[in-house]
Design a protein around this motif. Sequence first.
Motif, PDB file in Angstrom:
ATOM      1  N   ALA A 135       0.867  -1.182   0.000  1.00 60.00           N
ATOM      2  CA  ALA A 135       0.000   0.000   0.000  1.00 60.00           C
ATOM      3  C   ALA A 135       0.903   1.232   0.000  1.00 60.00           C
ATOM      4  O   ALA A 135       2.121   1.125   0.131  1.00 60.00           O
ATOM      5  N   TYR A 136       0.308   2.398  -0.145  1.00 57.78           N
ATOM      6  CA  TYR A 136       1.010   3.681  -0.036  1.00 57.78           C
ATOM      7  C   TYR A 136       2.060   3.914  -1.136  1.00 57.78           C
ATOM      8  O   TYR A 136       3.081   4.546  -0.902  1.00 57.78           O
ATOM      9  N   GLN A 137       1.774   3.440  -2.352  1.00 61.26           N
ATOM     10  CA  GLN A 137       2.694   3.669  -3.464  1.00 61.26           C
ATOM     11  C   GLN A 137       2.785   5.161  -3.815  1.00 61.26           C
ATOM     12  O   GLN A 137       3.876   5.651  -4.136  1.00 61.26           O
ATOM     13  N   ALA A 138       1.663   5.867  -3.751  1.00 57.67           N
ATOM     14  CA  ALA A 138       1.669   7.304  -4.074  1.00 57.67           C
ATOM     15  C   ALA A 138       2.533   8.067  -3.076  1.00 57.67           C
ATOM     16  O   ALA A 138       3.298   8.964  -3.461  1.00 57.67           O
ATOM     17  N   GLU A 139       2.446   7.722  -1.805  1.00 58.29           N
ATOM     18  CA  GLU A 139       3.265   8.387  -0.779  1.00 58.29           C
ATOM     19  C   GLU A 139       4.749   8.096  -1.004  1.00 58.29           C
ATOM     20  O   GLU A 139       5.598   8.967  -0.792  1.00 58.29           O
ATOM     21  N   GLU A 140       5.054   6.883  -1.446  1.00 61.32           N
ATOM     22  CA  GLU A 140       6.456   6.554  -1.730  1.00 61.32           C
ATOM     23  C   GLU A 140       6.978   7.382  -2.906  1.00 61.32           C
ATOM     24  O   GLU A 140       8.111   7.863  -2.870  1.00 61.32           O
ATOM     25  N   ARG A 141       6.161   7.573  -3.930  1.00 59.97           N
ATOM     26  CA  ARG A 141       6.580   8.402  -5.071  1.00 59.97           C
ATOM     27  C   ARG A 141       6.853   9.840  -4.616  1.00 59.97           C
ATOM     28  O   ARG A 141       7.825  10.462  -5.061  1.00 59.97           O
ATOM     29  N   VAL A 142       6.015  10.368  -3.721  1.00 59.91           N
ATOM     30  CA  VAL A 142       6.207  11.724  -3.194  1.00 59.91           C
ATOM     31  C   VAL A 142       7.527  11.807  -2.424  1.00 59.91           C
ATOM     32  O   VAL A 142       8.316  12.740  -2.608  1.00 59.91           O
TER      33      VAL A 142
END
Length: 190
Positions: A135-142
């Motif tokens: 989960a939290y792929q978008a947060e990792e990209r940020v």
Amino acid sequence: RFRLPCWADYLLTGAICLLLLVFVTRIERVSSVSNEGRARVNDGDTITLAGNRIRLQGIDAPELQQSCTRDGADYACGREAMAALQALVRGSDLRCEGWERDQYDRLLAVCSTGNSAESINAAMVRAGWAVSFGAYQAEERVARAANSGMWQGEFQRPRDWRQAHRRHDLDQKHDWWATVRNWFRQLAWP
């Protein structure tokens, strides 16, 4: 046309009823659990809350013994991840909810503080002190784009680090397939 003998109908009906009985009696093992209160931080992705060990679901933080590289020098990124989680929860009551348990019987949960709409799971990944673990792929990209936390230098993903250091306690990724497997595992007899 094929027709089962009468005794086979009874046997099949009995087996189905037995499976339903097992299912109904074991379903409480996978009911949702909610814990609230002050947490003690164990490492970058594990806390203890109200006497229960909780693994932050969907993230993976470096192990306490893990080192990373920043500006050409090694630093204790596992300890820094733990400090980042301590700073997130300091002085706040947490609310954690989940139903799955990992192989160490830790509750896999999403936790948040009373003063934040964002989960601490997402906040750890966005700050760069944990990576996405289902989960939290978008947060990792940020975090990666902003060079936050571990992304300021070089690091080995925590799961890869555990594997390279022959740690046999490899956690399963917290994705939908693991959720299905875990649900059936928890329904099984102990």
